[in-house]
Motif scaffolding. Structure first.
Motif, short mmCIF file in Angstrom:
data_model
loop_
_atom_site.label_atom_id
_atom_site.label_comp_id
_atom_site.label_asym_id
_atom_site.label_seq_id
_atom_site.Cartn_x
_atom_site.Cartn_y
_atom_site.Cartn_z
N LEU A 180 0.74 -1.33 0.00
CA LEU A 180 0.02 -0.05 -0.06
C LEU A 180 0.77 1.24 0.05
O LEU A 180 1.59 1.27 0.88
CB LEU A 180 -1.01 -0.12 1.10
CG LEU A 180 -1.70 -1.09 1.37
CD1 LEU A 180 -2.94 -1.08 2.40
CD2 LEU A 180 -2.58 -1.61 -0.11
N ASP A 181 0.79 2.10 -1.01
CA ASP A 181 1.75 3.27 -1.24
C ASP A 181 1.47 4.33 0.12
O ASP A 181 2.39 4.82 0.24
CB ASP A 181 1.10 3.88 -2.55
CG ASP A 181 1.58 3.16 -3.67
OD1 ASP A 181 2.25 2.06 -3.45
OD2 ASP A 181 1.16 3.48 -4.91
N ASP A 182 0.45 4.42 0.47
CA ASP A 182 0.17 5.14 1.51
C ASP A 182 1.01 4.78 3.15
O ASP A 182 1.19 5.73 3.88
CB ASP A 182 -1.23 5.41 2.08
CG ASP A 182 -1.90 6.35 0.89
OD1 ASP A 182 -0.95 6.82 -0.11
OD2 ASP A 182 -3.12 6.47 0.82
N LEU A 183 1.28 3.63 3.13
CA LEU A 183 2.12 2.95 4.35
C LEU A 183 3.34 2.72 4.09
O LEU A 183 3.99 2.58 2.87
CB LEU A 183 1.18 1.64 4.68
CG LEU A 183 -0.18 1.65 4.79
CD1 LEU A 183 -0.72 0.22 5.19
CD2 LEU A 183 -0.90 2.68 5.72
#
Lengths: 257, 850
Positions: free
Chosen positions: A117-120
């Motif tokens: 997940l790019d946001d994590l």
């Protein structure tokens, strides 16, 4: 560059399973999709038994049903017919919720495109499977720290996936897949997006995990990767046409009677 | 350039046609926002901005910046109404005016029937004006002629000019009416002209005159003492026309000088009326003010309320902009590849921006067309709410050119506002990434961030509007359900005019006896009485009281107290308690001593509460005429949001004594009842027919001009508050719905964008409840941010509203709690559907699409 040789896998025994002679047993499993008035079959009469500690490779041309079979095994797909026993539990009699619980306990997934997940951050990505279990936060933090350490990515823990190379991303994907010490690791073309050197390193990692007792099922087109396993199953047009453990399984792809 | 613009427009129209769902949603949303704003502007235009319906209205100036009504005696400090004598003095001495005209500040009700037609008389409102009124204000006459100075002197043959509306409604535009005779208050008056449609005079009021009469005809037509021959009775507004380029300050100084000269010349009379008043002459002043603003009674009443509503409507419009911008962003994302292809083929950033803006402006213009329908409906509703009780409002909801121009301008600006962000984002398209399908990653909703910010803004604004609506509704509720000092249930109030029905002063006693007796026979009546005026009937008389043994007051507002005269059983009829002593009874007539009942405020102010048996008068020479026999509770007669001022009540059946310079006839008006009030057992609904029948029995010409329950009468006093509270609530709820739609949109969009991520999470062990919670948490975070931003803004709005709200704290925790709950529930409902959709994602499908 990842350094699998430095990764200490000895401290990561998989969840201990009761002594079953089979971790997976499929009987007459079929899967089809409706298409307009007709139906397209992607899996036909699959009978398959997998023992604990197996390193199974599923091979076959595109559209043969490899990923479909993997999705059935991962309990991601519940639209199939037939019988599926996982760790001696009858999946085919379970509702969706129980299947999800069973998968959460026993299965880890590695994807071709990593699916981080790019946001994590790296650390948060690895923690993700644990966050869906009732594990107290300190224990989770300890497990994640342990995984970061084992996979030698402590220095990358606060980076985002976009800041990592493909190999590093897949390393994080594998760490995430095994963080909860699953008995069964499913990998869908785990090296499909990687350079051959990185692919080799990842496969070495799988071998190490398998030697520690993790049952691994991988889908691949690569003969080289298949050589890391101890058993090859070949699919063609949804039919299982070859099983190296059972040479008598040979079936011509055209034989669909 | 033009061809390029045409191409942009053509392409935008094609795009709109291709996505009817998007177009419909956006146009409807825009129609609501622009329509609400246009409706408020429409009323603002009609009430405050529209020029007077006369030639060169900018040349008209009124003497006195305030709006006063209806008759005043003595000093005014800030003068705004004048006697005929003062008018003539100004007219004959002031050099700066081209002409100076006078018109009655209030209005009189007359009985009117067509001469010789044998028809029944009907009531109509007339306004006395000077002979040069029509020529001064500059209105052409539609039919016949205007008044001349020859019409305006004592003994001139009586003439009238009708309003177009009255001519149409009463006489069906019959041309024969011009030149014919009307019997007005029993006297033959010739109709000499009709004003053009839309002319309501110089003073914009909710019920403009039916006709105009020359000033000096008041001598023959009035039922009371003629005001025109009273130099000290001020009852006229003065309006003058100046030549372009005139120095207004010079005329202002001249007028002020003349006012003080006149007062000085009449100092003796003024002192006789109110001892010591001549000492106040140096402080007397007036001000020359543009006539349009200073004689606009509606504008003065509604200005602040309309401005408040305009702000509320602009907030709704802003929310609409945010909402449509959100829709546009979704659309822009969906069209990213198309934009990328355009850029790859050579489109410049400017062209991309222009295309995007052309699309949004055309969309807004469609919204503006829809807004006209919304505006018409909302304006009609506003007129109905704001002017309940008005029968001949000079305003209508049909859009005028300025309103159309406003709607068009608002659409254009709205289009530019909501189109700016998507246009800017489109212009930053990276063609290589878009063509490669850069959104393959499992990114969260970073791309939805502008939309999320817009949702936060919408939520914050709806919190502000809802909190404001809550404050205004609580204030209205407090106003409606306060202790007025009288009972509203089971009571009817009617406006009557015994003089109009031909009842002479000498015959008033038997008339009142008969009236009470007959009304008392209506089944269910517990009390019936009459008064010069009753509470909340937009009427007021005030005077300065004098007390034996105390120095005489010099007059002025501080010493002015309200008073009315009432019949027997009056306090019982209105449901006001007598706290000490006794009420006015039948025994209080011309054979007994003059008595008065005072309210608590009066007793406290002048007698420290101990008022029974004390005396006062309304002239210095007769300062012990009235003996106080009772103290009643404080009852509100005007201004529901103000405490009851000191007030006294005289016995209507007693003729009061007057000392020079006044004549006995000057006090006759105190003996004519203008209201009757009847109390019933239980509800007063449905009693109208019986009351009308009883009044006709007493006198066939005694038709009530208004007959309402007391509750309705009180409610009419709150028209402005009701309008503002209901519209703010409407705007607040619209804002809430729009914010919820916005949140729904952004959450749906986000779920669609994050399908892959959701699939991964589910593959990694997230169950459906966990996915649902994740989506809901993100949506609720936006609502929470909206609250965090909105609550301080609501506090600020509450502070700004402080002057408009009654007995409500400007930051009411209950209202804030209810608002928070409303927003939370709406947000939860709006997010639930996409969240359920997210929870239903098939991980296999999601991962395959990844």
């Amino acid at each position: 560059m990842i350094e699998p040789n430095n990764i200490d896998l000895t401290s990561t025994p998989p969840n201990t399973l009761p002594e079953h002679p089979r971790i997976i047993e499929l009987k007459n499993v079929e899967r089809s999709y409706r298409e307009g008035a007709g139906q397209t079959w992607v899996l036909r009469r699959i009978d398959l038994t997998i023992r604990p500690g197996d390193f199974l490779t599923i091979m076959g041309p595109s559209g043969a049903g490899k990923s479909s079979l993997l999705n059935v095994l991962a309990l991601l797909d519940d639209q199939w017919r037939g019988e599926y026993w996982l760790t001696a539990e009858p999946v085919h009699h379970m509702n969706r919720k129980k299947r999800a619980e069973l998968a959460k306990r026993n299965i880890g997934m590695v994807f071709q495109s990593y699916h981080l997940l790019d946001d994590l951050t790296v650390q948060e990505n690895i923690d993700l499977p644990l966050s869906y279990k009732n594990i107290p936060r300190p224990e989770r933090q300890a497990l994640v720290a342990d995984a970061l350490d084992r996979f030698n990515i402590v220095g990358k823990k606060d980076l985002y996936p976009s800041q990592l190379s493909g190999g590093q991303q897949q390393l994080v994907g594998i760490a995430r897949a095994v963080i909860h010490r699953p008995a069964l690791l499913l990998a869908d073309e785990p090296t499909g997006n990687l350079h051959s050197t990185q692919a080799k390193e990842i496969m070495e990692l799988f071998r190490g995990l398998n030697e520690q007792g993790t049952t691994i099922i991988q889908v691949t087109h690569s003969e080289v990767n298949a050589a890391y396993g101890n058993r090859i199953v070949e699919l063609r047009d949804g039919w299982m046409v070859n099983d190296s453990a059972h040479p008598e399984t040979r079936r011509a792809s055209g034989d669909k009677s | 350039m033009f061809v390029a613009l045409l191409n942009h427009v053509r392409y935008a129209l094609r795009q709109l046609r291709k996505s009817p769902g998007f177009t419909l949603t956006a146009v409807l949303t825009l129609a609501i926002g622009i329509g609400a704003t246009t409706a408020i502007f429409s009323l603002l235009w009609s009430v405050m901005l529209k020029p007077l319906p006369v030639e060169h209205p900018e040349q008209l100036y009124k003497i006195g910046s305030q709006n006063k009504c209806c008759v005043n005696g003595g000093m005014q400090s800030d003068w705004a109404i004048f006697s005929d004598d003062k008018y003539e003095y100004f007219r004959d001495h002031t050099k700066g005016f081209r002409s100076l005209a006078a018109f009655q500040a209030g209005m009189d009700t007359f009985s009117v029937r067509r001469g010789g037609a044998g028809e029944k008389a009907q009531a109509a409102d007339g306004n006395y004006v000077s002979g040069n009124y029509f020529s001064t204000v500059g209105t052409p006459i539609l039919r016949g002629r205007a008044f001349t100075m020859a019409d305006d002197h004592e003994g001139a043959s009586p003439v009238a000019v009708l309003s177009y509306r009255y001519w149409r409604e009463r006489f069906a535009l019959d041309p024969a009416v011009i030149g014919s005779t009307l019997m007005i208050n029993g006297r033959a008056v010739t109709v000499v002209g009709v004003t053009p449609p839309g002319f309501y005079g110089v003073s914009l009021r909710s019920d403009p005159p039916d006709f105009w009469l020359p000033l000096h005809q008041e001598i023959d037509l009035t039922k009371n003492q003629p005001l025109v021959s009273e130099p000290n009775k001020d009852w006229l507004d003065l309006v003058g026309r100046v030549a372009p380029g005139t120095n207004i300050q010079q005329i202002d100084a001249q007028i002020n000088g003349e006012l003080r000269q006149w007062l000085q010349a009449h100092a003796a009379t003024l002192n006789a009326m109110t001892p010591g008043s001549s000492q106040l002459i140096p402080q007397q002043r007036t001000e020359l003010a543009p006539a349009a603003a200073s004689s606009n009674m509606l504008g003065l009443s509604y200005r602040k309320g309309l401005m408040l509503l305009l702000w509320a409507a602009l907030a709704v419009l802003l929310i609409v902009c945010a909402n449509v911008a959100g829709l546009m962003l979704v659309r822009a994302t969906a069209h990213r590849q198309q934009t990328a292809i355009s850029v790859a083929l050579g489109a410049t950033r400017g062209e991309v921006i222009r295309q995007s803006l052309a699309f949004s402006v055309i969309l807004a213009i469609f919204g503006g067309v829809g807004a006209l329908a919304v505006s018409y409906a909302v304006t009609n509703m506003m007129l109905a709410l704001a002017f309940r009780g008005s029968s001949r409002l000079p305003l209508d909801a049909a859009p005028s050119w300025p309103v159309l121009a406003f709607a068009f301008g608002a659409s254009l600006i709205t289009g530019l506002i909501f189109g700016a962000i998507p246009a800017w984002l489109s212009s930053r398209a990276q063609p290589a990434e878009a063509l490669r399908g850069a959104n393959r990653g499992s990114s969260g909703d970073a791309s939805a961030r502008p939309q999320q910010l817009l949702v936060v803004l919408q939520a914050a604004l709806s919190v502000v509007l809802l909190c404001a609506a809550g404050l205004l509704l609580r204030s209205l509720n407090n106003l409606e359900h306060q202790n007025f000092g009288f009972q509203t249930q089971g009571r009817v109030v009617a406006q009557i005019d015994p003089a109009l029905a031909g009842v002479k002063y000498a015959n008033l006693d038997p008339f009142y006896r008969r009236l009470r007796e007959r009304l008392g026979r209506i089944p269910g009546v517990t009390a019936a009485s009459y008064a010069a005026y009753t509470p909340m009937t937009f009427d007021n008389s005030s005077t300065t009281p004098f007390f034996p043994g105390r120095p005489a007051s010099k007059g002025g507002n501080a010493d002015s107290v309200s008073f009315t005269s009432v019949g027997p059983d009056y306090f019982q009829a209105i449901g006001a308690r007598i706290l000490r002593g006794r009420p006015i009874t039948e025994q209080d007539n011309n054979n007994s001593r003059h008595v008065a009942v005072v309210n608590q405020a009066f007793a406290k102010k002048y007698f420290d509460g101990d008022a029974i048996g004390r005396h006062f008068g309304i002239q210095a020479q007769l300062n012990s005429q009235f003996e106080i026999v009772g103290v009643t509770e404080d009852t509100k007669y005007n201004n529901p949001d103000q405490p009851a001022p000191p007030m006294f009540f005289l016995a209507m059946d007693q003729s009061i004594q007057v000392a020079p310079p006044f004549k006995p006839e000057d006090a006759y008006f105190l003996s004519y009842a203008r209201n009757i009030v009847i109390a019933f057992h239980g509800s007063a609904a449905g009693k109208e027919r019986e009351i009308r029948a009883a009044l006709t029995d007493v006198n066939p010409d005694l038709a009530p001009q208004h007959l309402r329950t007391f509750e309705d009468q009180v409610s009419l006093n709150l028209n402005g508050e009701i309008l503002i509270a209901r519209l703010t609530l409407l705007f607040g709820l619209t804002a809430l719905v729009l914010a919820a739609i916005g949140l729904y949109g952004v959450t749906s969009y986000s779920v669609a964008r994050r399908t892959g991520e959701i699939g991964i999470r589910m593959a990694l062990g997230a169950n459906r409840a966990q996915v649902l919670r994740t989506v809901m948490r993100r949506a609720m975070a936006q609502a929470l941010l909206g609250l965090a931003l909105g609550i301080p803004l609501a506090w600020l709005a509450g502070r700004l509203l402080a002057g408009r709200i009654y007995q409500v704290s400007s930051f009411d925790p209950l209202i804030v709690t209810v608002t928070v709950a409303c927003l939370a529930v709406s947000a939860a409902l709006a997010a639930l559907l996409p969240a359920r959709r997210a929870a239903g994602v098939n991980p296999v499908e999601a991962l395959r699409n990844e």
